[in-house]
Design a protein around this motif. Structure first.
Motif, PDB file in Angstrom:
ATOM      1  N   GLU A   8     -17.115  20.840  -5.715  1.00 55.56           N
ATOM      2  CA  GLU A   8     -15.610  20.980  -5.410  1.00 55.56           C
ATOM      3  C   GLU A   8     -15.077  19.960  -4.353  1.00 55.56           C
ATOM      4  OE1 GLU A   8     -12.245  21.948  -5.270  1.00 55.56           O
ATOM      5  OE2 GLU A   8     -12.926  23.477  -6.339  1.00 55.56           O
ATOM      6  N   ASP A   9     -14.054  19.391  -4.956  1.00 60.71           N
ATOM      7  CA  ASP A   9     -13.498  18.251  -4.177  1.00 60.71           C
ATOM      8  C   ASP A   9     -12.958  18.650  -3.002  1.00 60.71           C
ATOM      9  OD1 ASP A   9     -11.831  18.778  -6.097  1.00 60.71           O
ATOM     10  OD2 ASP A   9     -10.724  17.112  -5.683  1.00 60.71           O
ATOM     11  N   ASP A  10     -12.231  19.867  -3.081  1.00 54.87           N
ATOM     12  CA  ASP A  10     -11.312  20.416  -1.908  1.00 54.87           C
ATOM     13  C   ASP A  10     -12.387  20.899  -0.869  1.00 54.87           C
ATOM     14  OD1 ASP A  10      -9.784  22.804  -0.676  1.00 54.87           O
ATOM     15  OD2 ASP A  10      -8.270  21.244  -1.092  1.00 54.87           O
ATOM     16  N   GLN A  11     -12.124  20.551   0.265  1.00 58.45           N
ATOM     17  CA  GLN A  11     -13.007  20.871   1.285  1.00 58.45           C
ATOM     18  C   GLN A  11     -12.795  22.137   1.747  1.00 58.45           C
ATOM     19  OE1 GLN A  11     -13.196  18.623   5.143  1.00 58.45           O
ATOM     20  NE2 GLN A  11     -14.434  20.147   6.096  1.00 58.45           N
ATOM     21  N   ALA A  12     -11.572  22.791   1.926  1.00 55.39           N
ATOM     22  CA  ALA A  12     -11.270  24.239   2.376  1.00 55.39           C
ATOM     23  C   ALA A  12     -11.868  25.047   1.434  1.00 55.39           C
ATOM     24  CB  ALA A  12      -9.755  24.145   2.701  1.00 55.39           C
ATOM     25  N   MET A  13     -11.515  24.754  -0.025  1.00 52.89           N
ATOM     26  CA  MET A  13     -11.961  25.644  -1.365  1.00 52.89           C
ATOM     27  C   MET A  13     -13.664  25.592  -1.318  1.00 52.89           C
ATOM     28  SD  MET A  13     -11.370  27.781  -3.577  1.00 52.89           S
ATOM     29  CE  MET A  13      -9.679  27.477  -4.067  1.00 52.89           C
ATOM     30  N   ARG A  14     -14.195  24.487  -0.986  1.00 56.16           N
ATOM     31  CA  ARG A  14     -15.675  24.373  -1.232  1.00 56.16           C
ATOM     32  C   ARG A  14     -16.216  25.215  -0.037  1.00 56.16           C
ATOM     33  NH1 ARG A  14     -15.660  19.393  -0.915  1.00 56.16           N
ATOM     34  NH2 ARG A  14     -16.130  19.127   1.265  1.00 56.16           N
ATOM     35  N   ARG A  33     -18.112  16.208  -5.083  1.00 57.64           N
ATOM     36  CA  ARG A  33     -17.996  15.485  -6.299  1.00 57.64           C
ATOM     37  C   ARG A  33     -19.128  15.619  -7.536  1.00 57.64           C
ATOM     38  NH1 ARG A  33     -15.546  10.699  -4.672  1.00 57.64           N
ATOM     39  NH2 ARG A  33     -15.097  12.032  -2.699  1.00 57.64           N
ATOM     40  N   GLY A  34     -18.864  15.222  -8.621  1.00 60.58           N
ATOM     41  CA  GLY A  34     -19.699  15.551  -9.647  1.00 60.58           C
ATOM     42  C   GLY A  34     -20.953  14.363  -9.266  1.00 60.58           C
ATOM     43  N   ASP A  52     -15.598  22.649 -10.068  1.00 64.21           N
ATOM     44  CA  ASP A  52     -14.094  22.271 -10.293  1.00 64.21           C
ATOM     45  C   ASP A  52     -14.030  21.545 -11.327  1.00 64.21           C
ATOM     46  OD1 ASP A  52     -11.448  22.092 -10.179  1.00 64.21           O
ATOM     47  OD2 ASP A  52     -11.531  21.082  -8.417  1.00 64.21           O
ATOM     48  N   ILE A  53     -13.046  21.364 -12.229  1.00 67.51           N
ATOM     49  CA  ILE A  53     -12.987  20.520 -13.242  1.00 67.51           C
ATOM     50  C   ILE A  53     -12.430  19.213 -13.038  1.00 67.51           C
ATOM     51  CG2 ILE A  53     -11.904  20.065 -15.521  1.00 67.51           C
ATOM     52  CD1 ILE A  53     -12.456  23.286 -16.068  1.00 67.51           C
ATOM     53  N   VAL A  54     -11.246  18.915 -12.176  1.00 65.45           N
ATOM     54  CA  VAL A  54     -10.734  17.856 -11.890  1.00 65.45           C
ATOM     55  C   VAL A  54     -11.066  17.395 -10.571  1.00 65.45           C
ATOM     56  CG1 VAL A  54      -8.311  17.008 -11.043  1.00 65.45           C
ATOM     57  CG2 VAL A  54      -8.390  18.674 -13.083  1.00 65.45           C
ATOM     58  N   MET A  55     -12.037  16.455 -10.595  1.00 65.52           N
ATOM     59  CA  MET A  55     -12.473  15.803  -9.461  1.00 65.52           C
ATOM     60  C   MET A  55     -12.428  14.169  -9.742  1.00 65.52           C
ATOM     61  SD  MET A  55     -15.898  18.132  -8.452  1.00 65.52           S
ATOM     62  CE  MET A  55     -16.715  17.807 -10.194  1.00 65.52           C
ATOM     63  N   PHE A  78     -16.743  27.017 -14.591  1.00 62.28           N
ATOM     64  CA  PHE A  78     -15.811  26.206 -14.264  1.00 62.28           C
ATOM     65  C   PHE A  78     -14.796  26.756 -13.395  1.00 62.28           C
ATOM     66  CE2 PHE A  78     -16.784  23.553 -18.259  1.00 62.28           C
ATOM     67  CZ  PHE A  78     -17.361  22.607 -17.663  1.00 62.28           C
ATOM     68  N   ILE A  79     -14.144  26.154 -12.487  1.00 59.51           N
ATOM     69  CA  ILE A  79     -13.041  26.778 -11.650  1.00 59.51           C
ATOM     70  C   ILE A  79     -11.900  25.686 -11.776  1.00 59.51           C
ATOM     71  CG2 ILE A  79     -13.958  28.238 -10.235  1.00 59.51           C
ATOM     72  CD1 ILE A  79     -14.347  26.317  -8.193  1.00 59.51           C
ATOM     73  N   THR A  80     -10.726  26.122 -12.328  1.00 59.07           N
ATOM     74  CA  THR A  80      -9.417  25.058 -12.243  1.00 59.07           C
ATOM     75  C   THR A  80      -8.316  25.759 -12.081  1.00 59.07           C
ATOM     76  OG1 THR A  80      -8.582  23.483 -13.493  1.00 59.07           O
ATOM     77  CG2 THR A  80      -9.326  25.438 -14.623  1.00 59.07           C
ATOM     78  N   GLY A  81      -7.303  25.044 -11.554  1.00 63.38           N
ATOM     79  CA  GLY A  81      -6.006  25.421 -11.351  1.00 63.38           C
ATOM     80  C   GLY A  81      -5.027  24.809 -12.507  1.00 63.38           C
ATOM     81  N   PHE A  82      -5.591  24.130 -13.362  1.00 63.72           N
ATOM     82  CA  PHE A  82      -4.627  23.738 -14.664  1.00 63.72           C
ATOM     83  C   PHE A  82      -5.277  24.366 -15.921  1.00 63.72           C
ATOM     84  CE2 PHE A  82      -5.386  20.440 -11.088  1.00 63.72           C
ATOM     85  CZ  PHE A  82      -4.362  20.307 -10.870  1.00 63.72           C
TER      86      PHE A  82
END
Length: 124
Positions: A8-14, A33-34, A52-55, A78-82
């Motif tokens: 997960e690229d978002d530090q807070a979410m990770r 990141r992947g 996360d999908i978008v990274m 997967f987790i995604t907001g899109f």
């Protein structure tokens, strides 16, 4: 104990996800990141890739495809907001579960439990 590789690229979410999963009794390794996750998939055993999908550098779908090559027994979620990305994930990784943001922490813990056939009160 079930081992989870979290990308997960978002530090807070990770941090948020890792803490919730660890509190639920899972062993979690979190990366941002992947491209950072891939070497771990090649050298260690994980029961679940939660991505996360978008990274940047490598998206979660490509990571899942590479995971299938190097560690075919590892499950993928997967987790995604899109929403559009969620549809793409369903086509390109049909055996993966997709959880759309926003979600409550208990939702992700319940989805992981379901994925492994565990009841809510199972000891991990």
């Amino acid at each position: 104990m079930i081992r989870i590789l979290l990308a997960e690229d978002d530090q807070a979410m990770r941090t948020y996800l890792a803490r919730a999963l660890e509190n639920a009794g899972y062993d979690v390794l979190a990366v941002d990141r992947g491209t950072e996750a891939l070497p771990y998939l090649k050298t260690q055993h994980f029961d679940l890739l939660l991505s996360d999908i978008v990274m940047p550098e490598m998206d979660g779908i490509e990571l899942a495809q590479r995971c299938a090559e190097v560690s075919p027994i590892t499950k993928v979620m997967f987790i995604t907001g899109f929403a559009a990305v969620s549809l793409r994930a369903g086509r390109e990784a049909p055996h993966a579960k997709v959880l759309s943001k926003p979600f409550h922490l208990r939702d992700i813990v319940m989805e992981v439990q379901r994925l492994f056939g565990l009841s809510e009160h199972a000891q991990l």
